[in-house]
Design a protein around this motif. Structure first.
Motif, PDB file in Angstrom:
ATOM      1  N   VAL A   1       9.356  29.797   5.267  1.00  0.00           N
ATOM      2  CA  VAL A   1       9.159  28.941   4.081  1.00  0.00           C
ATOM      3  C   VAL A   1      10.502  28.675   3.419  1.00  0.00           C
ATOM      4  O   VAL A   1      10.793  27.542   2.982  1.00  0.00           O
ATOM      5  N   GLN A   2      11.354  29.698   3.325  1.00  0.00           N
ATOM      6  CA  GLN A   2      12.665  29.520   2.698  1.00  0.00           C
ATOM      7  C   GLN A   2      13.519  28.504   3.419  1.00  0.00           C
ATOM      8  O   GLN A   2      14.238  27.719   2.789  1.00  0.00           O
ATOM      9  N   ARG A   3      13.460  28.493   4.746  1.00  0.00           N
ATOM     10  CA  ARG A   3      14.247  27.519   5.513  1.00  0.00           C
ATOM     11  C   ARG A   3      13.805  26.091   5.180  1.00  0.00           C
ATOM     12  O   ARG A   3      14.629  25.179   5.119  1.00  0.00           O
ATOM     13  N   ILE A   4      12.502  25.926   4.946  1.00  0.00           N
ATOM     14  CA  ILE A   4      11.986  24.575   4.643  1.00  0.00           C
ATOM     15  C   ILE A   4      12.348  24.157   3.229  1.00  0.00           C
ATOM     16  O   ILE A   4      12.869  23.057   2.994  1.00  0.00           O
ATOM     17  N   TYR A   5      12.121  25.042   2.270  1.00  0.00           N
ATOM     18  CA  TYR A   5      12.309  24.663   0.872  1.00  0.00           C
ATOM     19  C   TYR A   5      13.781  24.706   0.438  1.00  0.00           C
ATOM     20  O   TYR A   5      14.138  24.124  -0.583  1.00  0.00           O
ATOM     21  N   ARG A   6      14.638  25.374   1.208  1.00  0.00           N
ATOM     22  CA  ARG A   6      16.059  25.383   0.908  1.00  0.00           C
ATOM     23  C   ARG A   6      16.850  24.408   1.774  1.00  0.00           C
ATOM     24  O   ARG A   6      18.027  24.184   1.552  1.00  0.00           O
ATOM     25  N   GLY A   7      16.143  23.882   2.814  1.00  0.00           N
ATOM     26  CA  GLY A   7      16.821  23.033   3.780  1.00  0.00           C
ATOM     27  C   GLY A   7      17.286  21.719   3.207  1.00  0.00           C
ATOM     28  O   GLY A   7      18.237  21.142   3.680  1.00  0.00           O
TER      29      GLY A   7
ATOM     30  N   ILE B   1       7.418  16.363   1.072  1.00  0.00           N
ATOM     31  CA  ILE B   1       7.793  16.604   2.463  1.00  0.00           C
ATOM     32  C   ILE B   1       7.834  18.093   2.782  1.00  0.00           C
ATOM     33  O   ILE B   1       7.409  18.533   3.854  1.00  0.00           O
ATOM     34  N   ASN B   2       8.332  18.909   1.864  1.00  0.00           N
ATOM     35  CA  ASN B   2       8.414  20.351   2.121  1.00  0.00           C
ATOM     36  C   ASN B   2       7.034  20.949   2.337  1.00  0.00           C
ATOM     37  O   ASN B   2       6.810  21.728   3.274  1.00  0.00           O
ATOM     38  N   ALA B   3       6.101  20.610   1.450  1.00  0.00           N
ATOM     39  CA  ALA B   3       4.736  21.135   1.572  1.00  0.00           C
ATOM     40  C   ALA B   3       4.097  20.656   2.866  1.00  0.00           C
ATOM     41  O   ALA B   3       3.410  21.429   3.558  1.00  0.00           O
ATOM     42  N   ALA B   4       4.298  19.390   3.202  1.00  0.00           N
ATOM     43  CA  ALA B   4       3.729  18.850   4.431  1.00  0.00           C
ATOM     44  C   ALA B   4       4.307  19.539   5.657  1.00  0.00           C
ATOM     45  O   ALA B   4       3.592  19.823   6.631  1.00  0.00           O
ATOM     46  N   THR B   5       5.609  19.830   5.628  1.00  0.00           N
ATOM     47  CA  THR B   5       6.254  20.498   6.757  1.00  0.00           C
ATOM     48  C   THR B   5       5.725  21.911   6.925  1.00  0.00           C
ATOM     49  O   THR B   5       5.406  22.339   8.052  1.00  0.00           O
ATOM     50  N   ALA B   6       5.629  22.652   5.831  1.00  0.00           N
ATOM     51  CA  ALA B   6       5.110  24.023   5.905  1.00  0.00           C
ATOM     52  C   ALA B   6       3.682  24.037   6.439  1.00  0.00           C
ATOM     53  O   ALA B   6       3.304  24.916   7.232  1.00  0.00           O
TER      54      ALA B   6
ATOM     55  N   ASN C   1       8.225  25.248  -7.431  1.00  0.00           N
ATOM     56  CA  ASN C   1       8.572  25.093  -6.014  1.00  0.00           C
ATOM     57  C   ASN C   1       9.538  26.163  -5.523  1.00  0.00           C
ATOM     58  O   ASN C   1      10.238  25.970  -4.527  1.00  0.00           O
ATOM     59  N   ARG C   2       9.569  27.300  -6.211  1.00  0.00           N
ATOM     60  CA  ARG C   2      10.347  28.447  -5.719  1.00  0.00           C
ATOM     61  C   ARG C   2       9.470  29.250  -4.764  1.00  0.00           C
ATOM     62  O   ARG C   2       8.286  29.494  -5.040  1.00  0.00           O
ATOM     63  N   VAL C   3      10.050  29.681  -3.660  1.00  0.00           N
ATOM     64  CA  VAL C   3       9.302  30.437  -2.658  1.00  0.00           C
ATOM     65  C   VAL C   3       8.759  31.715  -3.289  1.00  0.00           C
ATOM     66  O   VAL C   3       9.504  32.478  -3.911  1.00  0.00           O
TER      67      VAL C   3
END
Length: 427
Positions: free
Chosen positions: A421-427, A385-390, A219-221
């Motif tokens: 993508v970074q904003r979503i997965y780091r948020g 949730i991250n994948a769904a948001t992206a 799950n790293r960008v």
């Protein structure tokens, strides 16, 4: 807002009912005394499916004594209603959802591992794609009964006129085909847009076929890579041969363009072909479908639509829920839904590879394999949730649109998408 409700609790004596009664005597999940269920689903998803499912549930209710209220809602209302139900611990007992929905409130869902293993054991096992969408931390939280395949659809005569006896199976050949179709004045058209089904299917295939991905297995960008840049450059080359305007297409645009003769190649479920047949259009005999070409990664990289059943832990009647799910997934009921869909719905269980529907028309046989070839939308990372948001924010589609339209260079489009993508997965 609920658009339509049915309360199912009685049915006339029919062969379907007689079979349901026999099933109820032997099935492994005994409904609780006084059980009654609410089932939330999309409104008028597909008329043939809706009718078959309603009839199946009516027979279940009569055979088991468990009334089932079906709440039909607009597709965009499904997730908001389920999110509220999960938060307050009250609402439908089970629901029919899309893609990543189970993973957005996994801890609120009933463990249906016993149902999945019971049905999987009887019918040849689930495809890996179904397990990927259905499992969380080793337990089943959702069971997808069907997959809707989104594949290339084309005019046979135009492909031949462009110099191809068969639809190309690799991305180099696909580019040459699009060049040829433009040359003869019968161009291709694919949505470089957020069109939820067709645009996402096309753009994710572009990314994955060249080895690109939003995130890696941890799950790293990982979007900003040489593979992604090659995918975007390939998209620009393709887009130069498309009919103008596909950046603004929605999920209806390609259907209308194809049926109007404006394009000879696009992507879709069997909707285009089905309408041509239903309306007895002359072009129906000139339409066929193909698997997505394989790119430099050397394996299928396809995104199709997956529809999981889920059930909530707050339900007072978990055995009744499991009984209903089991009944709907058993061969007689499942087979009716599959065959009535005429290829629009593809199966999730291996035993249905030889369903009569796939022999009914050679133009739809290719949809038999979509579950076997599909990837989860979160590839290569975990669903959640991250994948769904992206996915919902259209990051992949926007990246290609910016480059194809000339708003950004391929490299700049990738960098901009990576930041999102970074904003979503780091948020």
């Amino acid at each position: 807002m609920i658009r339509r409700r049915h309360l199912l609790g009685a049915a006339a004596a029919t062969p379907l009912l007689e079979k349901a009664r026999a099933w109820a005597q032997a099935q492994p999940f005994r409904p609780e005394p006084g059980a009654q269920l609410r089932f939330l689903r999309w409104s008028r998803f597909l008329e043939a499916e809706d009718r078959a499912t309603t009839e199946n549930i009516r027979a279940f209710s009569e055979a088991t004594g468990v009334p089932v209220r079906i709440d039909n809602v607009w597709q965009d209302d499904v997730l908001p209603q389920l999110s509220v139900a999960a938060r307050i611990g009250n609402g439908p007992d089970l629901a029919w959802t899309l893609h990543t929905t189970p993973h957005m409130f996994a801890d609120k869902l009933l463990d249906v591992t016993d149902v999945a293993e019971h049905i999987g054991g009887k019918y040849g096992g689930w495809y890996p794609l179904i397990e990927q969408y259905g499992k969380r931390d080793g337990r089943w939280i959702g069971i997808s009964n069907v997959v809707i395949g989104v594949l290339p659809v084309y005019r046979i005569s135009a492909v031949r006129e462009a110099g191809f006896e068969r639809f190309p199976t690799d991305t180099d050949g696909f580019l040459r085909l699009c060049e040829g179709l433009k040359r003869i004045g019968k161009p291709a058209g694919f949505a470089f847009s957020r069109a939820p089904s067709d645009g996402n299917s096309f753009c994710h295939w572009l990314l994955w076929s060249h080895g690109g991905k939003l995130v890696d297995e941890s799950n790293r960008v990982a979007l900003n890579s040489p593979e992604t840049i090659r995918a975007v450059e390939y998209a620009r080359a393709l887009g130069a041969h498309f009919i103008p305007g596909t950046i603004g297409w929605n999920d209806a645009s390609n259907n209308s363009a194809f049926l109007a003769g404006q394009v000879a190649l696009t992507n879709n479920a069997i909707s285009i072909y089905g309408k041509a047949r239903a309306d007895r259009l002359e072009i129906a005999d000139d339409i066929d479908h193909a698997l997505w070409p394989v790119g430099p990664v050397g394996q299928p990289t396809e995104l199709h639509l997956v529809y999981p059943f889920i059930a909530f832990r707050y339900s007072r009647y978990p055995n009744a829920v499991k009984a209903l799910l089991t009944y709907m997934l058993e061969q007689p009921q499942y087979g009716r839904v599959l065959e009535n869909s005429a290829g629009y719905l593809s199966h999730a269980l291996r035993a249905h590879d030889d369903s009569p529907v796939w022999r009914s028309d050679p133009r739809i046989t290719v949809f038999r394999d979509v579950a076997a070839r599909g990837r989860p939308l979160s590839y290569a990372g975990a669903l959640g949730i991250n994948a769904a948001t992206a996915f919902s924010e259209g990051i992949v589609a926007d990246m290609f649109a910016e480059a194809v339209s000339g708003q950004a260079s391929p490299r700049d489009a990738v960098v901009r998408a990576e930041r999102r993508v970074q904003r979503i997965y780091r948020g």
